[in-house]
Design a protein around this motif. Sequence first.
Motif, short mmCIF file in Angstrom:
data_model
loop_
_atom_site.label_atom_id
_atom_site.label_comp_id
_atom_site.label_asym_id
_atom_site.label_seq_id
_atom_site.Cartn_x
_atom_site.Cartn_y
_atom_site.Cartn_z
N GLN A 6 47.54 45.00 48.90
CA GLN A 6 47.14 45.47 47.59
C GLN A 6 46.51 44.32 46.84
O GLN A 6 46.80 43.15 47.10
N SER A 7 45.65 44.65 45.92
CA SER A 7 44.97 43.65 45.13
C SER A 7 45.70 43.47 43.81
O SER A 7 45.98 44.45 43.11
N ILE A 8 46.04 42.22 43.49
CA ILE A 8 46.66 41.92 42.20
C ILE A 8 45.90 40.76 41.58
O ILE A 8 45.17 40.04 42.26
N LYS A 9 46.08 40.59 40.30
CA LYS A 9 45.48 39.46 39.60
C LYS A 9 46.62 38.67 38.98
O LYS A 9 47.47 39.23 38.29
N ILE A 10 46.64 37.37 39.28
CA ILE A 10 47.65 36.50 38.69
C ILE A 10 46.96 35.52 37.75
O ILE A 10 45.76 35.26 37.87
N THR A 11 47.71 34.99 36.81
CA THR A 11 47.18 34.00 35.88
C THR A 11 48.08 32.78 35.89
O THR A 11 49.29 32.89 35.66
N ILE A 12 47.48 31.64 36.20
CA ILE A 12 48.19 30.37 36.19
C ILE A 12 47.44 29.44 35.24
O ILE A 12 46.25 29.20 35.41
N ALA A 13 48.16 28.96 34.24
CA ALA A 13 47.59 28.04 33.26
C ALA A 13 46.28 28.58 32.68
O ALA A 13 45.26 27.90 32.65
N ASP A 14 46.32 29.82 32.26
CA ASP A 14 45.19 30.49 31.61
C ASP A 14 43.97 30.72 32.51
O ASP A 14 42.88 30.99 32.03
N ARG A 15 44.14 30.63 33.81
CA ARG A 15 43.08 30.98 34.75
C ARG A 15 43.55 32.13 35.62
O ARG A 15 44.67 32.11 36.14
N SER A 16 42.66 33.11 35.80
CA SER A 16 43.01 34.29 36.60
C SER A 16 42.52 34.12 38.03
O SER A 16 41.44 33.57 38.27
N TYR A 17 43.34 34.64 38.95
CA TYR A 17 43.03 34.58 40.37
C TYR A 17 43.33 35.93 41.00
O TYR A 17 44.45 36.43 40.87
N PRO A 18 42.35 36.52 41.70
CA PRO A 18 42.63 37.76 42.42
C PRO A 18 43.27 37.43 43.78
O PRO A 18 42.89 36.47 44.44
N LEU A 19 44.26 38.20 44.15
CA LEU A 19 44.93 38.01 45.43
C LEU A 19 45.05 39.34 46.15
O LEU A 19 45.23 40.38 45.52
N ASN A 20 44.99 39.32 47.46
CA ASN A 20 45.31 40.47 48.30
C ASN A 20 46.59 40.15 49.04
O ASN A 20 46.62 39.23 49.86
#
Length: 87
Positions: A6-20
């Motif tokens: 599944q595709s999720i979006k995480i945010t670390i230190a105000d930057r977003s990263y898409p992950l599968n």
Amino acid sequence: MAEGKQSIKITIADRSYPLNITASHEEVVRAAVKEINNNVEHFMSRYANRDVQDALSIAVLDNQEAAKFAGDLENLSLQLEEYINTK
């Protein structure tokens, strides 16, 4: 997308990263992201004259030490369990 992912979006230190990721790993990933962000916030408040990159670096070093310590504790626990089982 691969089956079971599944595709999720995480945010670390105000930057977003898409992950599968697999659905079974989502909870672990989100918990890790929360811990990282908490550590970054902690270091940003503690060292106000540093930037986010510095806080991320310190958080990574801190987490590596914690992971090493957890691994050492797990090894000790296994050794103790083995010792107890042989008695």
